[in-house]
Design a protein around this motif. Sequence first.
Motif, PDB file in Angstrom:
ATOM      1  N   ALA A  25       0.843  -1.189   0.000  1.00  0.00           N
ATOM      2  CA  ALA A  25       0.000   0.000   0.000  1.00  0.00           C
ATOM      3  C   ALA A  25       0.880   1.242   0.000  1.00  0.00           C
ATOM      4  CB  ALA A  25      -0.916  -0.003   1.214  1.00  0.00           C
ATOM      5  N   PRO A  26       0.626   2.205  -0.876  1.00  0.00           N
ATOM      6  CA  PRO A  26       1.452   3.419  -0.924  1.00  0.00           C
ATOM      7  C   PRO A  26       1.429   4.154   0.411  1.00  0.00           C
ATOM      8  CG  PRO A  26       0.012   3.267  -2.842  1.00  0.00           C
ATOM      9  CD  PRO A  26      -0.438   2.205  -1.896  1.00  0.00           C
ATOM     10  N   GLY A  27       2.597   4.573   0.860  1.00  0.00           N
ATOM     11  CA  GLY A  27       2.691   5.311   2.104  1.00  0.00           C
ATOM     12  C   GLY A  27       2.718   4.456   3.348  1.00  0.00           C
ATOM     13  N   SER A  28       2.625   3.153   3.223  1.00  0.00           N
ATOM     14  CA  SER A  28       2.660   2.259   4.390  1.00  0.00           C
ATOM     15  C   SER A  28       4.104   2.020   4.803  1.00  0.00           C
ATOM     16  CB  SER A  28       1.986   0.928   4.063  1.00  0.00           C
ATOM     17  OG  SER A  28       2.721   0.230   3.068  1.00  0.00           O
ATOM     18  N   ALA A  66       5.590  -0.803   5.141  1.00  0.00           N
ATOM     19  CA  ALA A  66       6.194  -1.824   4.279  1.00  0.00           C
ATOM     20  C   ALA A  66       6.696  -1.205   2.974  1.00  0.00           C
ATOM     21  CB  ALA A  66       5.173  -2.921   3.989  1.00  0.00           C
ATOM     22  N   GLN A  67       5.915  -0.311   2.430  1.00  0.00           N
ATOM     23  CA  GLN A  67       6.318   0.323   1.164  1.00  0.00           C
ATOM     24  C   GLN A  67       7.529   1.225   1.364  1.00  0.00           C
ATOM     25  OE1 GLN A  67       5.135   3.917  -0.178  1.00  0.00           O
ATOM     26  NE2 GLN A  67       6.725   3.460  -1.701  1.00  0.00           N
ATOM     27  N   LEU A  68       7.527   2.010   2.448  1.00  0.00           N
ATOM     28  CA  LEU A  68       8.639   2.920   2.698  1.00  0.00           C
ATOM     29  C   LEU A  68       9.908   2.156   3.091  1.00  0.00           C
ATOM     30  CD1 LEU A  68       6.861   5.814   4.627  1.00  0.00           C
ATOM     31  CD2 LEU A  68       7.223   5.534   2.179  1.00  0.00           C
ATOM     32  N   ARG A  69       9.753   1.083   3.857  1.00  0.00           N
ATOM     33  CA  ARG A  69      10.928   0.269   4.189  1.00  0.00           C
ATOM     34  C   ARG A  69      11.564  -0.320   2.940  1.00  0.00           C
ATOM     35  NH1 ARG A  69      11.798  -1.362   9.530  1.00  0.00           N
ATOM     36  NH2 ARG A  69      10.124  -0.806  10.996  1.00  0.00           N
ATOM     37  N   GLU A  70      10.755  -0.731   2.003  1.00  0.00           N
ATOM     38  CA  GLU A  70      11.284  -1.301   0.761  1.00  0.00           C
ATOM     39  C   GLU A  70      12.113  -0.269   0.005  1.00  0.00           C
ATOM     40  OE1 GLU A  70       9.309  -4.524  -2.049  1.00  0.00           O
ATOM     41  OE2 GLU A  70       8.483  -2.526  -2.444  1.00  0.00           O
ATOM     42  N   VAL A  71      11.627   0.986  -0.046  1.00  0.00           N
ATOM     43  CA  VAL A  71      12.398   2.064  -0.678  1.00  0.00           C
ATOM     44  C   VAL A  71      13.680   2.303   0.106  1.00  0.00           C
ATOM     45  CG1 VAL A  71      12.395   4.508  -1.307  1.00  0.00           C
ATOM     46  CG2 VAL A  71      10.322   3.135  -1.612  1.00  0.00           C
ATOM     47  N   LEU A 123       8.577   7.862  -5.054  1.00  0.00           N
ATOM     48  CA  LEU A 123       8.633   6.789  -4.058  1.00  0.00           C
ATOM     49  C   LEU A 123       7.916   5.530  -4.515  1.00  0.00           C
ATOM     50  CD1 LEU A 123       7.899   8.861  -0.806  1.00  0.00           C
ATOM     51  CD2 LEU A 123      10.126   8.231  -1.759  1.00  0.00           C
ATOM     52  N   PHE A 124       7.063   5.663  -5.528  1.00  0.00           N
ATOM     53  CA  PHE A 124       6.256   4.517  -5.956  1.00  0.00           C
ATOM     54  C   PHE A 124       6.905   3.720  -7.088  1.00  0.00           C
ATOM     55  CE2 PHE A 124       2.854   7.886  -5.042  1.00  0.00           C
ATOM     56  CZ  PHE A 124       2.969   7.693  -3.679  1.00  0.00           C
ATOM     57  N   ALA A 125       8.095   4.120  -7.494  1.00  0.00           N
ATOM     58  CA  ALA A 125       8.736   3.484  -8.652  1.00  0.00           C
ATOM     59  C   ALA A 125       8.918   1.980  -8.437  1.00  0.00           C
ATOM     60  CB  ALA A 125      10.072   4.160  -8.943  1.00  0.00           C
ATOM     61  N   LYS A 126       9.366   1.576  -7.241  1.00  0.00           N
ATOM     62  CA  LYS A 126       9.603   0.150  -6.986  1.00  0.00           C
ATOM     63  C   LYS A 126       8.317  -0.655  -7.033  1.00  0.00           C
ATOM     64  CE  LYS A 126      12.998  -1.280  -6.252  1.00  0.00           C
ATOM     65  NZ  LYS A 126      14.076  -1.739  -7.153  1.00  0.00           N
ATOM     66  N   GLU A 127       7.225  -0.091  -6.524  1.00  0.00           N
ATOM     67  CA  GLU A 127       5.945  -0.802  -6.563  1.00  0.00           C
ATOM     68  C   GLU A 127       5.443  -0.946  -7.996  1.00  0.00           C
ATOM     69  OE1 GLU A 127       4.883  -2.170  -3.804  1.00  0.00           O
ATOM     70  OE2 GLU A 127       6.565  -1.227  -2.761  1.00  0.00           O
ATOM     71  N   GLU A 167      -1.589   5.810 -14.784  1.00  0.00           N
ATOM     72  CA  GLU A 167      -2.829   5.923 -14.028  1.00  0.00           C
ATOM     73  C   GLU A 167      -2.655   5.317 -12.631  1.00  0.00           C
ATOM     74  OE1 GLU A 167      -6.973   6.677 -13.270  1.00  0.00           O
ATOM     75  OE2 GLU A 167      -5.446   7.521 -14.599  1.00  0.00           O
ATOM     76  N   GLU A 168      -1.928   4.219 -12.550  1.00  0.00           N
ATOM     77  CA  GLU A 168      -1.646   3.601 -11.250  1.00  0.00           C
ATOM     78  C   GLU A 168      -0.814   4.536 -10.380  1.00  0.00           C
ATOM     79  OE1 GLU A 168      -2.808   1.029  -8.958  1.00  0.00           O
ATOM     80  OE2 GLU A 168      -2.550  -0.190 -10.774  1.00  0.00           O
TER      81      GLU A 168
END
Length: 456
Positions: free
Chosen positions: A219-222, A224-229, A266-270, A289-290
């Motif tokens: 989920a963006p901003g979570s 888990a997402q930020l740790r992955e970045v 920040l969403f590039a990896k997702e 769009e995503e």
Amino acid sequence: MNLDPGWLLLLSMSLEVWSVPLDRNATPQEAQPPQEDKQEDNVDTGLYYDRYLREVIEVLETDPHFREKLQTANTEDIKNGRLSKELDLVGHHVRTRLDELKRQEVSRLRMLLKAKLDSTNTQSLQMDHASLLKQFEHLDPHNQNTFEAKDLELLISTATKDLENYDAERHDEFKRYEMLKEHERREYLKGLDQEKREKEEKRMEELKDKHRKHPKVNAPGSVAQLREVWEETDGLDPTEFNPKTFFKLHDANGDGVLDEQELEALFAKELEKVYDPKNEEDDMMEMEEERLRMREHVMKNVDINQDRLVSLEEFLKSTDKKEFNNPKDWDTLDDTKPVFTEAELQRFEAELRTKEEELGRRAESLRQEQDLLKERGKALEAQRREYQQAVLEMSQRKEKQAVEGQPPTGPNGELQFHQEMQKLEDQGAKAPVEQEVQEAQNNLPAEPPQNLPIHT
């Protein structure tokens, strides 16, 4: 040049184009100075006057007085136009450059209007530019030569209004893209026989299934997402994740906030988990769009004051929420409902048919005009050949007459005499008269008679 945060927000694809909240209580150690060797991204706002907007901002930023007023201005000062009044106090060279920019913009708009009128076959003996320019709201059309406070006020208010609708327009554009793609898919399948159609439908379904098989998207901003970045992009130990450090690392221009472009980065990896430009099954328009959906999701949950920016305070507060550590699963576009309904698709196809019919009529009209021009061209060519033949015959006739010693004739066969022959004839007509006059003078006595009788 580093633009002031207020103007940076205006240049971003945002809804509220106002000043950035500055952390004036930050200590020198906490404040990060902008990196001089880091180039700023030239993010296009999507406005048709984007270049004009950028150039006006850059010129205004060169004036120390205006820059100081901008740094101390609040949102309301910019909204209600009070900041525009400071334009009267900027330097002469700044005003001169702004005047040049406005004249260039007016000239560009005139060219756009002319191109639009030409494309619609609108005939106008005299174009009223002043009236036509009124449809452009980002400048004062009544004054086309100088940049005044009203121009700055109009530029800010118009950009604000236009950017407020930007995301909605992007969603609508994507919907039309998806409907067109579905329309073309159906038309393509209609043109195939049953065996080929079934085979092609099976291939398309296999591509869809292949696209859906991707790693889990956080989920963006979570957390888990930020740790992955933090781990994969920043190369840091995920067990040492620190939200404040993370924020400062990704505040690329060091202005104390995360703007929309910094968030989307920040969403590039997702996104890479789902979309690969090398794969036939992955649509890059869907990827954009995503990206937009992810950014809107974060802004909705984090941007408390809805200024289209995420301050450090807002970011840290979001990490205390339950959704930060235990978010809901993120549904990609493939997991959500279609962006259009069957009824919307039918209306879209009806619109396409109407446009196709109109294009067909215009094409037929152009074809008829082309045929008419060809006929006129043939007539002109025939006339030209007739003239050439007449000139050739006249030239041959003159050559023949010159050889036979006959006087030249005109186009209709009439005789033409040279000027020398006419002079000789004139001289011959004068000769007998002159001879008679001479004989009469010779018969006169040399001296008058003397001693003539006087009659009384």
